[in-house]
Design a protein around this motif. Structure first.
Motif, PDB file in Angstrom:
ATOM      1  N   LEU A 252      78.469 -55.795  46.944  1.00  0.00           N
ATOM      2  CA  LEU A 252      78.847 -54.758  47.103  1.00  0.00           C
ATOM      3  C   LEU A 252      77.774 -54.172  47.740  1.00  0.00           C
ATOM      4  CD1 LEU A 252      81.785 -53.823  45.405  1.00  0.00           C
ATOM      5  CD2 LEU A 252      82.177 -55.050  47.994  1.00  0.00           C
ATOM      6  N   SER A 253      76.372 -54.267  47.714  1.00  0.00           N
ATOM      7  CA  SER A 253      74.956 -53.729  47.372  1.00  0.00           C
ATOM      8  C   SER A 253      74.859 -54.053  49.395  1.00  0.00           C
ATOM      9  CB  SER A 253      73.759 -54.546  47.111  1.00  0.00           C
ATOM     10  OG  SER A 253      74.180 -55.847  47.083  1.00  0.00           O
ATOM     11  N   ARG A 254      73.806 -51.896  49.832  1.00  0.00           N
ATOM     12  CA  ARG A 254      73.678 -52.748  51.096  1.00  0.00           C
ATOM     13  C   ARG A 254      72.881 -53.719  50.988  1.00  0.00           C
ATOM     14  NH1 ARG A 254      73.439 -48.641  53.606  1.00  0.00           N
ATOM     15  NH2 ARG A 254      74.273 -47.219  52.788  1.00  0.00           N
ATOM     16  N   GLY A 255      71.796 -54.079  50.402  1.00  0.00           N
ATOM     17  CA  GLY A 255      70.754 -55.357  50.307  1.00  0.00           C
ATOM     18  C   GLY A 255      72.152 -56.509  50.320  1.00  0.00           C
ATOM     19  N   THR A 256      73.305 -56.730  50.572  1.00  0.00           N
ATOM     20  CA  THR A 256      73.941 -58.317  50.800  1.00  0.00           C
ATOM     21  C   THR A 256      75.254 -57.641  51.917  1.00  0.00           C
ATOM     22  OG1 THR A 256      73.785 -58.833  48.433  1.00  0.00           O
ATOM     23  CG2 THR A 256      75.988 -59.694  49.792  1.00  0.00           C
ATOM     24  N   ILE A 257      75.833 -56.965  52.142  1.00  0.00           N
ATOM     25  CA  ILE A 257      76.492 -56.786  53.431  1.00  0.00           C
ATOM     26  C   ILE A 257      76.087 -55.999  54.515  1.00  0.00           C
ATOM     27  CG2 ILE A 257      78.315 -55.020  51.905  1.00  0.00           C
ATOM     28  CD1 ILE A 257      77.482 -53.055  52.681  1.00  0.00           C
ATOM     29  N   THR A 258      74.360 -56.136  54.531  1.00  0.00           N
ATOM     30  CA  THR A 258      73.280 -55.661  56.060  1.00  0.00           C
ATOM     31  C   THR A 258      72.840 -57.297  56.222  1.00  0.00           C
ATOM     32  OG1 THR A 258      72.146 -54.483  55.035  1.00  0.00           O
ATOM     33  CG2 THR A 258      73.479 -53.392  56.204  1.00  0.00           C
ATOM     34  N   ASN A 259      72.916 -58.753  55.000  1.00  0.00           N
ATOM     35  CA  ASN A 259      72.136 -59.585  54.932  1.00  0.00           C
ATOM     36  C   ASN A 259      73.078 -60.502  55.898  1.00  0.00           C
ATOM     37  OD1 ASN A 259      70.651 -61.823  54.661  1.00  0.00           O
ATOM     38  ND2 ASN A 259      69.378 -60.701  53.140  1.00  0.00           N
ATOM     39  N   ARG A 296      85.138 -50.327  44.884  1.00  0.00           N
ATOM     40  CA  ARG A 296      83.718 -49.896  44.686  1.00  0.00           C
ATOM     41  C   ARG A 296      83.550 -50.983  43.008  1.00  0.00           C
ATOM     42  NH1 ARG A 296      83.624 -50.018  48.961  1.00  0.00           N
ATOM     43  NH2 ARG A 296      83.876 -48.618  50.691  1.00  0.00           N
TER      44      ARG A 296
END
Length: 348
Positions: A252-259, A296
């Motif tokens: 759920l981290s931004r580094g994953t969901i935007t990658n 979350r």
């Protein structure tokens, strides 16, 4: 020219002037509006196409790499479907040795980790419940034994039957993963952060009390260690729960969901070590994920089936005794889809 005719001509001139002037004001606005809508529709179409291609690639990766358990569910009478969904998670070193019928092709394999994920109908949380592998239960057709023996004797179907009998709830889906998958999924996420209740060592790995950032090798050591703890498997299941929270947090981290690349790597790494029932298809997983889009990390509630000490079997096995009264109320909470209230009354 009469006064009346002059007034009429003046009115016609005014009307004509206005009618000529208004279209000139409106046309640029209409053109701009149509152009804007058209560009937005075009952008939406491009996004939809790109998303379709990406999701299609994930589906192909999942379908090509995971195994399907041909007969994961027991025959005969089973508990009726209840509120929410129940997914049995099995962690084992023996998955690769299991035959197409879901039973181990080699004797001696046992399920090292058993978790039941309960997804309530309102999709406001996910409840992840650990069943200690040494829990002393009735294994259908075999009498009293440790619950992980069910996998050795009858593979996935007998494991499902044993859990269904213990909790009197229907298992809707099954997912089995070998322990190497824990390592690979961790590396695919770029590492996970877990919270350890105490400092301990496992082989070459040192863990501190509190937050630990783990790579794949360290994660595998973290979830498997039991000999460093006075209460052995009790702390081990707590660490496994901490690891699952870390994985969810990483997903759920931004580094994953935007990658997109990281998502692709995670699906690939997980699928290679995964076996699921035929109903747990990629579209089913996507639908489940979408229904949980507001959940979350803090909404993942982890706990353990209540225990009541330990005992020794006639043949000398040390086992974990379950708290029958608390398990009975937990069973009712699962059937009525009210695990939140049960946890409020049964703090761990």
């Amino acid at each position: 020219m009469s006064e009346r005719r002059a007034a009429r001509l003046a009115a016609d001139t005014t009307t004509t002037t206005r009618s000529e002037r208004h279209p000139r004001r409106r046309r640029p606005f209409l053109v701009a509006l149509l152009a804007t809508v058209g560009s937005l529709v075009g952008i939406a179409t491009v996004i939809a196409v790109v998303a379709s291609i990406f999701v299609g690639g994930l589906a192909r990766s999942f379908d090509a790499r995971h195994d399907t358990i041909a007969n994961p569910f027991p025959s005969g009478t089973r508990p009726a479907a209840s509120g929410g969904e129940n997914i049995l998670l099995i962690g084992s070193d023996s998955r690769a040795a299991r035959g197409p019928d879901g039973k181990p092709s080699e004797a001696g394999g046992r399920s090292d980790t058993l978790m039941l994920a309960h997804v309530p109908a309102d999709r406001q949380a996910v409840y992840l419940m650990s069943i200690m592998r040494d829990s002393w239960v009735d294994v259908p057709g075999h009498g009293r034994a440790k619950i992980n023996a069910a996998y050795s004797w009858g593979g996935v179907p007998l494991t499902v039957q044993t859990v269904e009998q213990l909790l009197d709830v229907r298992i809707d889906h099954v997912a089995e993963i070998d322990f190497t998958g824990f390592k690979d999924m961790t590396d695919a996420l770029g590492g996970v952060t877990v919270d350890s209740g105490q400092a301990f060592a496992a082989g070459k790995h040192e863990f501190v009390a509190g937050a630990n950032r783990l790579d794949g090798d360290a994660a595998l050591a973290f979830v498997r260690e039991r000999y460093s703890f006075a209460d052995a498997d009790h702390t081990r299941v707590l660490n496994q729960q901490a690891f699952m929270r870390g994985v969810v947090g990483g997903l759920l981290s931004r580094g994953t969901i935007t990658n997109p690349g990281r998502i692709q790597d995670f699906v690939t790494a997980t699928s290679e070590h995964l076996a699921v029932d035929a109903g747990l298809t990629f579209p089913t997983l996507v639908g489940l994920g979408w229904s949980l889009r507001d959940v979350r990390t803090d909404d993942l509630k982890t706990f353990t089936v209540p225990t009541a000490g330990s005992g020794t079997s006639p043949d000398g096995q040390s086992y974990v005794t379950l708290n029958d009264l608390a398990v009975g109320s937990l069973s009712q909470a699962l059937r009525s889809d009210d695990v939140a209230a049960w946890l409020a009354d049964n703090q761990q």
